[in-house]
Design a protein around this motif. Structure first.
Motif, PDB file in Angstrom:
ATOM      1  N   PHE A 141      73.476   5.835  30.846  1.00  0.00           N
ATOM      2  CA  PHE A 141      72.294   5.345  30.143  1.00  0.00           C
ATOM      3  C   PHE A 141      72.238   3.823  30.169  1.00  0.00           C
ATOM      4  O   PHE A 141      71.158   3.234  30.316  1.00  0.00           O
ATOM      5  CB  PHE A 141      72.267   5.864  28.703  1.00  0.00           C
ATOM      6  N   LEU A 209      73.479  12.250  20.723  1.00  0.00           N
ATOM      7  CA  LEU A 209      72.940  12.341  22.084  1.00  0.00           C
ATOM      8  C   LEU A 209      71.923  13.473  22.198  1.00  0.00           C
ATOM      9  O   LEU A 209      70.878  13.321  22.846  1.00  0.00           O
ATOM     10  CB  LEU A 209      74.080  12.558  23.081  1.00  0.00           C
ATOM     11  N   ILE A 210      72.225  14.609  21.572  1.00  0.00           N
ATOM     12  CA  ILE A 210      71.281  15.739  21.618  1.00  0.00           C
ATOM     13  C   ILE A 210      69.984  15.385  20.920  1.00  0.00           C
ATOM     14  O   ILE A 210      68.884  15.612  21.443  1.00  0.00           O
ATOM     15  CB  ILE A 210      71.910  16.989  20.990  1.00  0.00           C
ATOM     16  N   THR A 212      68.624  12.477  20.269  1.00  0.00           N
ATOM     17  CA  THR A 212      67.809  11.475  20.953  1.00  0.00           C
ATOM     18  C   THR A 212      67.088  12.062  22.169  1.00  0.00           C
ATOM     19  O   THR A 212      66.081  11.502  22.632  1.00  0.00           O
ATOM     20  CB  THR A 212      68.669  10.284  21.410  1.00  0.00           C
ATOM     21  N   SER A 213      67.583  13.191  22.670  1.00  0.00           N
ATOM     22  CA  SER A 213      66.931  13.837  23.812  1.00  0.00           C
ATOM     23  C   SER A 213      65.693  14.634  23.390  1.00  0.00           C
ATOM     24  O   SER A 213      64.744  14.764  24.176  1.00  0.00           O
ATOM     25  CB  SER A 213      67.915  14.785  24.515  1.00  0.00           C
ATOM     26  N   ILE A 216      62.150  13.033  23.489  1.00  0.00           N
ATOM     27  CA  ILE A 216      61.762  12.814  24.884  1.00  0.00           C
ATOM     28  C   ILE A 216      61.238  14.106  25.493  1.00  0.00           C
ATOM     29  O   ILE A 216      60.239  14.103  26.233  1.00  0.00           O
ATOM     30  CB  ILE A 216      62.953  12.276  25.694  1.00  0.00           C
ATOM     31  N   LEU A 217      61.904  15.226  25.189  1.00  0.00           N
ATOM     32  CA  LEU A 217      61.459  16.523  25.707  1.00  0.00           C
ATOM     33  C   LEU A 217      60.126  16.945  25.117  1.00  0.00           C
ATOM     34  O   LEU A 217      59.332  17.613  25.783  1.00  0.00           O
ATOM     35  CB  LEU A 217      62.525  17.587  25.398  1.00  0.00           C
ATOM     36  N   ILE A 238      66.522  15.330  31.312  1.00  0.00           N
ATOM     37  CA  ILE A 238      66.853  15.188  29.896  1.00  0.00           C
ATOM     38  C   ILE A 238      67.205  16.543  29.292  1.00  0.00           C
ATOM     39  O   ILE A 238      68.130  16.656  28.473  1.00  0.00           O
ATOM     40  CB  ILE A 238      65.688  14.541  29.127  1.00  0.00           C
ATOM     41  N   LEU A 241      70.702  17.373  30.374  1.00  0.00           N
ATOM     42  CA  LEU A 241      71.658  16.579  29.603  1.00  0.00           C
ATOM     43  C   LEU A 241      71.839  17.147  28.201  1.00  0.00           C
ATOM     44  O   LEU A 241      72.971  17.273  27.707  1.00  0.00           O
ATOM     45  CB  LEU A 241      71.182  15.134  29.517  1.00  0.00           C
ATOM     46  N   ALA A 242      70.726  17.494  27.542  1.00  0.00           N
ATOM     47  CA  ALA A 242      70.806  18.044  26.186  1.00  0.00           C
ATOM     48  C   ALA A 242      71.585  19.355  26.181  1.00  0.00           C
ATOM     49  O   ALA A 242      72.412  19.597  25.284  1.00  0.00           O
ATOM     50  CB  ALA A 242      69.404  18.258  25.625  1.00  0.00           C
ATOM     51  N   THR A 245      75.293  18.623  26.762  1.00  0.00           N
ATOM     52  CA  THR A 245      75.862  18.027  25.550  1.00  0.00           C
ATOM     53  C   THR A 245      76.089  19.084  24.482  1.00  0.00           C
ATOM     54  O   THR A 245      77.103  19.063  23.776  1.00  0.00           O
ATOM     55  CB  THR A 245      74.930  16.930  25.006  1.00  0.00           C
TER      56      THR A 245
END
Length: 269
Positions: A141, A209-210, A212-213, A216-217, A238, A241-242, A245
């Protein structure tokens, strides 16, 4: 403080979703879409889970206490952006109150973990995988944000992404590069070294981290509903990544739950 922050956040999100033109009328369409996505995540997921985890931590659940740290960090992160980047308006004092409560609750929750009497477990495969995951994701990131920032600086122009929100600088870049990504990387290093603080902060870092994703989704969905052009391609990386994580978090929490620490008499959560 956690419960007060959650209630105020819910009130602000409800008002924001009901009166977006009144409250966010001075913002760019891109900013309004992002804020509405954030309000939805706050109201539907973050606030209910914060209340549940705070209650669980007060009852002596170590897992709840660890995960609550991630929710508080996310709330502080989110409301710092609200307070500094959205035009002054009726919800300003609510945003400032939530920001302050979340920061102090986060500090108190971290301090309270010292009273749980947890022994540092021996290094395990789960811990090593989690540690490397945190380090790699935080570095990726950071490189992603720098791939925009450095060309803008060398080109002598303003921030490309900040222009979409009509703000001087991108607050996500500032908070991520100054505070949150370095913190996540340090937690990963501590976890690899078997440090007690690494084990205490790693679940919260993964939760952050989850969370903050998720906005965006949801942003392309909100853009579609508002009749704007959604950016669907961002959903795939994203979302992956989620999901990754979440898997790492689940395995780490399972290994953590196998230990039975003695709960403190009182928690600051």
């Amino acid at each position: 403080m956690t419960m007060a922050a959650a209630v105020l956040a819910a009130v602000g999100s409800i008002i924001g979703l009901l009166l977006p033109e009144r409250l966010y009328g001075d913002e760019t369409p891109e900013m309004v879409t992002a804020v509405l996505a954030q309000d939805l995540v706050n109201l539907v997921l973050v606030v209910p889970l914060m209340l549940i985890l705070a209650a669980g931590a007060r009852r002596g659940s170590y897992t709840s206490a660890l995960c609550l740290i991630g929710f508080l960090a996310f709330t502080a992160y989110n409301y710092a952006i609200y307070a500094f980047s959205i035009h002054f308006g009726p919800l300003f004092l609510i945003w400032v109150a939530v920001l302050g409560l979340a920061v102090f609750a986060l500090a108190g929750s971290m301090a309270a973990l010292d009273s749980w009497g947890v022994d540092t477990p021996p290094a395990s495969t789960v811990a090593r995988v989690s540690g490397w995951f945190l380090i790699i994701v935080s570095m990726l990131f950071a490189l992603l944000w720098l791939s925009e920032i450095v060309p803008d600086l060398l080109g002598g122009r303003g921030s490309t992404s900040a222009a979409d929100w009509n703000v001087p600088t991108n607050p996500v870049h500032v908070l991520d590069l100054a505070f949150f990504l370095p913190a996540v990387c340090v937690v990963g290093v501590l976890l690899l070294r078997g440090h007690r603080l690494g084990y205490a902060a790693a679940p919260g870092s993964l939760v952050w981290l989850i969370l903050t994703s998720l906005p965006i989704l949801l942003t392309p969905v909100v853009a579609q509903a508002r009749g704007e052009v959604p950016e669907w391609p961002v959903v795939v990386p994203i979302g992956a990544l989620a999901l990754a994580t979440a898997v790492v978090l689940w395995r780490l929490v399972r290994s953590t739950a196998q230990r039975s620490p003695t709960p403190p008499e009182r928690t600051l959560a």
